[in-house]
Each structure stands twice: as structure tokens, then as C-alpha cells.
Design an enzyme around this catalytic site. Structure first.
Site, PDB file in Angstrom:
ATOM      1  CE  LYS A  59      -4.473  -6.261   1.971  1.00  0.00           C
ATOM      2  NZ  LYS A  59      -3.654  -5.322   3.044  1.00  0.00           N
ATOM      3  CG  ASP A  71      -3.751  -5.826  10.223  1.00  0.00           C
ATOM      4  OD1 ASP A  71      -4.470  -5.213   9.250  1.00  0.00           O
ATOM      5  OD2 ASP A  71      -2.652  -6.163  10.050  1.00  0.00           O
ATOM      6  NE  ARG A 104      -1.213  -0.856  -4.130  1.00  0.00           N
ATOM      7  CZ  ARG A 104      -1.796  -2.117  -3.770  1.00  0.00           C
ATOM      8  NH1 ARG A 104      -1.060  -2.796  -2.893  1.00  0.00           N
ATOM      9  NH2 ARG A 104      -2.453  -2.749  -4.492  1.00  0.00           N
ATOM     10  CD  GLU A 129       9.295  15.825   7.625  1.00  0.00           C
ATOM     11  OE1 GLU A 129       9.682  17.086   7.103  1.00  0.00           O
ATOM     12  OE2 GLU A 129       9.913  14.933   7.774  1.00  0.00           O
ATOM     13  CB  THR A 180      -4.483  -1.873   3.938  1.00  0.00           C
ATOM     14  OG1 THR A 180      -5.482  -2.737   3.545  1.00  0.00           O
ATOM     15  CG2 THR A 180      -2.921  -2.329   4.381  1.00  0.00           C
ATOM     16  CE1 TYR A 204       9.032  15.754   3.208  1.00  0.00           C
ATOM     17  CE2 TYR A 204      10.229  17.188   1.411  1.00  0.00           C
ATOM     18  CZ  TYR A 204      10.153  15.918   2.284  1.00  0.00           C
ATOM     19  OH  TYR A 204      10.938  14.721   2.130  1.00  0.00           O
TER      20      TYR A 204
HETATM   21  N1  DSN Z   1      -0.338  -8.586   0.854  1.00  0.00           N
HETATM   22  C1  DSN Z   1      -1.316  -8.703   1.647  1.00  0.00           C
HETATM   23  C2  DSN Z   1      -2.386  -9.777   1.103  1.00  0.00           C
HETATM   24  O1  DSN Z   1      -2.301 -10.078   0.016  1.00  0.00           O
HETATM   25  O2  DSN Z   1      -3.267 -10.229   2.196  1.00  0.00           O
HETATM   26  C3  DSN Z   1      -1.240  -8.664   2.947  1.00  0.00           C
HETATM   27  O3  DSN Z   1      -0.505  -7.456   3.450  1.00  0.00           O
END
Ligand code: DSN
Length: 424
Positions: free
Chosen positions: A231, A202, A237, A58, A228, A56
């Protein structure tokens, strides 16, 4: 996860071990064309599977609400430093559990319920958390959207300008999940300035391309950037936020204690590893191959008379409009899955069909490029996609395509991703 890595799970929980092993086999034996997926390295997965999950923490490095944080402090400091270096950003917060959480934290930092936001229409390639009526962002804020031009499929910056002038949003949002072209962040900055809005970008989809300097960076233009990490960036993730120094405190407080509790230190460690991987020259050549592969895929599919929204791509993804092929997005997704090609149905702009059916298919090259596939394999993949759609009711022909997919997959193991040199 290999056989060895699953040994303990198999002993404790054979059902889950079996599902994990089958998923690993699925990933190995199929071609992953979902544009938002990738193959994290073993180093990333080992960090994510480490004992840091027990801790933990925080708070933030040097200011935690728990004892025993000296090692996880180092982990988070390194993750933040590397994120800042990678994107040349003044401040980074690496705690968001996901892209959606990163976006919510930005709203919490800058907005009050009922404030106006303006983002890209989900049905034109935006994202749920950019103000969709079915998402909290569309329910707690007065959300408006801009879209693409009907004829070209391109972002209509004049529409963005008009809408922004009319609505005067407090937050202007740029970024997309199914838009295959470059986004002009400088134009968004100018519009935001003209209407007194804060600009949030984003970059969840294009973060790897931005890090490799193969897509213009929004960092000089936006107050705050969310992403994110899993990707094109090819990490675990999760999510992250970059911002100008002046907003650092506000963003940090919004993430914790505003939105989240304990940070996932094992995931933050994996983010740090992936940021280090992304700082290596190999990562730039990987992103160059992602772009080369998408160009080959676009050219081949055009050769088979597929209709590409906007005519092509500047990024890692393509959006096919399947209406000319007389098949819906959901049918194409299912058909391709049956031959071992994974992709996702996707609305095309002004789609007459519902989001559960759609007229489009989104394809991306990040994961297959991570396996080492290049133009020769991409040409074969395009041919197999075309053949599958052409002989969609012929079981024997589909069986042969499945066989070709399997052979191709076997020649390119998913676990060959290896990028971190010693030291550095
Ligand atoms: N789920 C993602 C995508 O496939 O683009 C976006 O959050």
C-alpha cells in the site's frame, strides 16, 4: 511489465498476455484513487518476476528444510534487516503472504480458539481480520469491536477503554482500513496494559507514512505490528510482522510451520528491494507529497460541498459521505469508473446501507502521487469528480470528462517510478 516483458507470455499464452496488456493499459489510462493501491517500481517487479519463484525454502535463513538455499538465505536476511531498520523494530518476519496471513499468524502465536479479541468495527473502518463475524477471526475467537464517535467520526478512546475494561480481551487490536485520522498508539498501549491485553497494531495502510516518520510509529507501544507491503509502502503484494525480541520465536513459529508452508522467495526479494527504496530520502519526499496531495484533495472537495468523514484527513486517505450528494457509494464507484477514475465504495460509520451499496467513497493519493501528480493535477481531479457526479446522466458531458482524464493520464506515465540510487 512492458511489451518486451510480455513477449514470452504472448507466445505461450496469448489470452493471459492480452489480459495483462489490457490491465496495464487500464492502469495507464485511469486515475487510481483506491487508497490501498500503489505502483510498485520496476526494480520491485523484476525481483518479483525472478527465478526465485523456483525455490523451496521452508524454514528460516540458516535453518531450512531444503538444500540450495544459500542465496535465498541472503535475500531473506537482507529483507529482515531492512524491515527492522526501516521501522526500528527488534524483530521482523517477512514471510506472510498477505496482511490477512500476518494477522492470522499473530492470533495463532498469542491466542487459543475462544479467546477474546477487541478490534475496530469493520463498519466503522476496521478490517475483516480484526474480528468480523464473517471472517475466521470472528468465528474462532470471541470477538468484540469498538467504533468511532457518531458526531465527530473520530475514534472514541473512551469507548475503547470502557469496552476493554468490560471485555478484558486477550488481544487488543488497533489499526484501520478506512479511518482518515492519526491513531493514538500510546493511548492503546495504556488501555492494553490496564486490562492485561497484548496490543497488536495493524499498520497495513499507513506503513509508508510510518516508515517516513510522517505518522507516529506504534513500534514503541505494541508487542506486535502487522503490515502489508504494497500500500503506502509501495512494495510487492504481501505481508510482514514486526515484534519485540521476546516474541520473535513465537511469531516465527506461528508463520512457519504454524500457518504457511514454503515462503515466496521471489516476493521476499521484492520486499527487500522495496524496503531499500523506502530507506532513501526520495521516499520521504514521496510520502510528504502523498500527504500534501490529500490535503489539496480534501480542500477542493470541501469547496464542492462534499461531506468528509471527520472533516478531513491526517493520512493518505479520505472518506466521503455521499448522502448529501444523493448518490450511493456503489453508484459513485461505477460512475467514476466510467470516466476513468477508480475508487471504492466504502461504508461510512453508522451507514444505513448494506456493504454492497454503502453511502461512502474512499479516496487515496498514494498511486497518483507515485505517477508524479501534484496539487495542480489534484485540483483538476477534484473538479472532474465533482462534474461527473453533477452530470451523472449526461453521456456527452461524461465523455468529455473521460477525455480529460485520459489526457492527464498520458502526461503522467505509470512506469516513471524510479527511486533506487546505485550502491548504498
Ligand atoms: N483490501 C484492503 C483495503 O482496501 O483497505 C484491506 O485489506
Amino acid at each position: 511489465m512492458d511489451e518486451n516483458g510480455l513477449r514470452e507470455v504472448r507466445l505461450t499464452d496469448p489470452e493471459i498476455a492480452a489480459a495483462i496488456a489490457e490491465e496495464e493499459r487500464r492502469q495507464q489510462d485511469s486515475l487510481e484513487l483506491i487508497a490501498s493501491e500503489n505502483l510498485a517500481s520496476r526494480a520491485v517487479r523484476q525481483a518479483q518476476g525472478s527465478v526465485l519463484t523456483n525455490k523451496y525454502a521452508e524454514g528460516y535463513p540458516g535453518a531450512r528444510y531444503y538444500g540450495g538455499c544459500r542465496h535465498v538465505d541472503r535475500v531473506e536476511q537482507l529483507a529482515r534487516l531492512r524491515a527492522r531498520q526501516l521501522f526500528q523494530a527488534e524483530h521482523a518476519n517477512v514471510q506472510p503472504h498477505a496482511g490477512a496471513a500476518a494477522n492470522l499468524a499473530v492470533y495463532l502465536a498469542f491466542l487459543k480458539p475462544g479467546d477474546r479479541i477487541l478490534g475496530m468495527n469493520l463498519a466503522h473502518g476496521g478490517h475483516l481480520t480484526h474480528g468480523s463475524p464473517v471472517n475466521i477471526t470472528g468465528r474462532y475467537f470471541e470477538a468484540y469491536s469498538y467504533g468511532v464517535d457518531r458526531a465527530s467520526g473520530l475514534l472514541d478512546m473512551e469507548e475503547v477503554r470502557r469496552e476493554a475494561a468490560l471485555i478484558r480481551p486477550k488481544l487488543l487490536i488497533a489499526g484501520a482500513t478506512a479511518y482518515p485520522r492519526r491513531i493514538d498508539f500510546a493511548a492503546f498501549e495504556e488501555i492494553a496494559r490496564a486490562v492485561g491485553a497484548i496490543l497488536m497494531v495493524d499498520i497495513a495502510h499507513i506503513a509508508g507514512l510510518v516508515a517516513a516518520k510522517l505518522h507516529p510509529s506504534p513500534v514503541p507501544h505494541a508487542a506486535v505490528i502487522t503490515t502489508t507491503t504494497h500500500k503506502t509502502l509501495r512494495g510487492p503484494r504481501g505481508g510482514a510482522i514486526l515484534c519485540r525480541r521476546q516474541y520473535a520465536r513465537r511469531i516465527d513459529q506461528a508463520v512457519f510451520p504454524g500457518l504457511q508452508g514454503g515462503p515466496l522467495m521471489h516476493v521476499i526479494a521484492a520486499k527487500a528491494v522495496s524496503f531499500k527504496e523506502a530507506q532513501q530520502p526520495e521516499f520521504i519526499s514521496y510520502q510528504e507529497r502523498v500527504l500534501e496531495n490529500i490535503q489539496v484533495l480534501a480542500e477542493e472537495l470541501r469547496g464542492y460541498d462534499f461531506d468528509l468523514v471527520t472533516g478531513g484527513s491526517d493520512t493518505h486517505l479520505l472518506l466521503l459521505d455521499l448522502r448529501s450528494k444523493d448518490i450511493t457509494g456503489v453508484e459513485a464507484e461505477q460512475l467514476l469508473e466510467s470516466v476513468g477514475i477508480t475508487a471504492n465504495k466504502n461504508a461510512v460509520p453508522f451507514d444505513p446501507r448494506s456493504p454492497r451499496v454503502t453511502s461512502g467513497l474512499r479516496l487515496g493519493t498514494p498511486a497518483i502521487t507515485s505517477r508524479g501528480m501534484g496539487p495542480e493535477q489534484i485540483r483538476l481531479i477534484a473538479r472532474l469528480i465533482n462534474e461527473a457526479l453533477a452530470c451523472r446522466t449526461e453521456e456527452a458531458a461524461l465523455g468529455k470528462i473521460r477525455q480529460r482524464v485520459c489526457e492527464l493520464c498520458r502526461a503522467f506515465p505509470i512506469d516513471q517510478v524510479k527511486k533506487v540510487p546505485a550502491g548504498g
